[in-house]
Write an enzyme that holds these catalytic residues in place. Structure first.
Site, PDB file in Angstrom:
ATOM      1  CB  SER A   1       4.993 -16.231  -1.205  1.00  0.00           C
ATOM      2  OG  SER A   1       5.311 -17.321  -0.887  1.00  0.00           O
TER       3      SER A   1
ATOM      4  CB  THR B   1     -10.467  -6.702  -6.851  1.00  0.00           C
ATOM      5  OG1 THR B   1      -9.646  -7.413  -6.271  1.00  0.00           O
ATOM      6  CG2 THR B   1      -9.870  -5.766  -8.029  1.00  0.00           C
TER       7      THR B   1
ATOM      8  CE  LYS C   1       0.133 -17.615   0.399  1.00  0.00           C
ATOM      9  NZ  LYS C   1      -0.370 -16.798  -0.489  1.00  0.00           N
TER      10      LYS C   1
ATOM     11  CE1 TYR D   1      -1.408 -19.485   3.345  1.00  0.00           C
ATOM     12  CE2 TYR D   1       0.407 -19.785   4.719  1.00  0.00           C
ATOM     13  CZ  TYR D   1      -0.519 -19.020   3.947  1.00  0.00           C
ATOM     14  OH  TYR D   1      -0.069 -17.710   3.897  1.00  0.00           O
TER      15      TYR D   1
ATOM     16  CB  THR E   1      -2.683  -9.022   9.108  1.00  0.00           C
ATOM     17  OG1 THR E   1      -2.378 -10.392   8.962  1.00  0.00           O
ATOM     18  CG2 THR E   1      -1.578  -8.404   8.544  1.00  0.00           C
TER      19      THR E   1
ATOM     20  CG  ASN F   1      -3.418  -9.168  -0.449  1.00  0.00           C
ATOM     21  OD1 ASN F   1      -2.285  -9.495   0.241  1.00  0.00           O
ATOM     22  ND2 ASN F   1      -4.432  -8.895   0.003  1.00  0.00           N
TER      23      ASN F   1
ATOM     24  CG  ASP G   1     -14.953 -15.607  -5.886  1.00  0.00           C
ATOM     25  OD1 ASP G   1     -13.779 -16.173  -5.885  1.00  0.00           O
ATOM     26  OD2 ASP G   1     -15.801 -16.502  -5.491  1.00  0.00           O
TER      27      ASP G   1
END
Length: 287
Positions: free
Chosen positions: A137, A36, A155, A151, A186, A86, A59
């Site tokens: 996480s 997705t 998590k 942020y 990434t 994710n 979304d």
């Protein structure tokens, strides 16, 4: 660990990064994947057309879309064996620098979005009497950093949810694992995945400011290999006894060990104060 059967994966944020790589490896070994993204065309662009792939619009902030996506997944493949939560993004800056809108938007995706998808998929797993929820996480979900406080707080929330889910779901035959990646190579530090707070306060130059400078030069030089992380998630899915937490990356292992040692040291130093707050009758019973 050996595989017993083809699995059906439901992966959010599957157009790039960990989500895309995990989907690609799952497809390569013959599993089925519901991948997705907010625009499913980006999933097809990343993974190509595949008979075992169902690319769906999702979304995560929209619970109705999550419910529809779960229904479409079951209609196509009959079940959902692994949910990989994710989707998410980073927010960089000192806690005081974050305005209410920035904080709310981050929680809408990283926490409330994860809950939306989880609520949509768990009824399927409960009917099956099996399944595995993997919540992505961060090392920052276990040990916070200057400049990443807001942020990391999202998590930390994912960690608490995952611990409770693991205990709640175990009697139902369902596993829950919180995955704690360190710094992986990434696009997380790219503008597409990382938001820098609009406000900057000079007094935080040596803390949050230093983290901003680090993020600017560290992009795509991080120690972790994303493809190896995706392989680790497949191993996790195949385990009959998966852990509640899975640390990924040597930097995560080092950070977790350092925090555990610090917590133990501080607790020992303040143990008398910590245990002095019980009622007298509790103290007498303990004696």
């Amino acid at each position: 660990m050996t595989r017993t059967a083809q699995k059906v994966w439901f992966i959010t944020g599957a157009s790039r990064g960990f989500g895309m790589l995990t989907a690609k490896k799952a497809l390569a070994r013959g599993d089925f994947v519901v991948a997705t993204a907010r625009d499913p065309r980006t999933v097809i662009a990343a993974l190509g057309e595949h008979p075992h792939l169902l690319a769906l619009r999702l979304d995560v902030k929209l619970e109705a879309q999550a419910i529809t996506a779960a229904q479409q997944a079951v209609a196509r493949f009959g079940r959902i064996d692994v949910l990989v939560n994710n989707a998410g993004y980073g927010l960089l800056g000192a806690v005081e620098e974050a305005d209410a809108e920035e904080v709310r938007a981050l929680y809408e995706t990283n926490v409330f979005g994860l809950l939306n998808v989880t609520r949509a998929v768990l009824p399927v797993m409960r009917r099956q009497g099996s399944g595995h929820v993997m919540n992505i996480s961060s090392v920052g979900g276990y040990s916070s950093y200057p400049g990443w406080g807001v942020y990391c707080s999202t998590k930390f929330a994912v960690e608490g949810l995952s611990e409770a889910m693991s205990a709640e779901l175990a009697p139902l035959g369902i596993h829950a694992t919180v995955v704690e990646p360190g710094f992986f190579r990434t696009d997380f530090l790219d503008q597409a995945s990382l938001v820098t707070m609009r406000s900057e306060i000079g007094d935080y130059h040596g803390t949050a400011g230093a983290t901003r400078e680090f993020a600017a030069v560290a992009n795509h030089t991080q120690p972790g290999d994303p493809a190896k992380l995706a392989s680790a998630l497949l191993q996790l899915a195949d385990s009959p006894t998966p852990p509640v937490r899975l640390q990924l990356g040597s930097d995560t292992v080092q950070r977790v060990r350092a925090k555990n040692q610090l917590v133990e040291q501080e607790m020992a130093q303040w143990l008398d104060v910590a245990t002095s707050t019980d009622h007298d009758d509790v103290v007498q019973q303990a004696a």
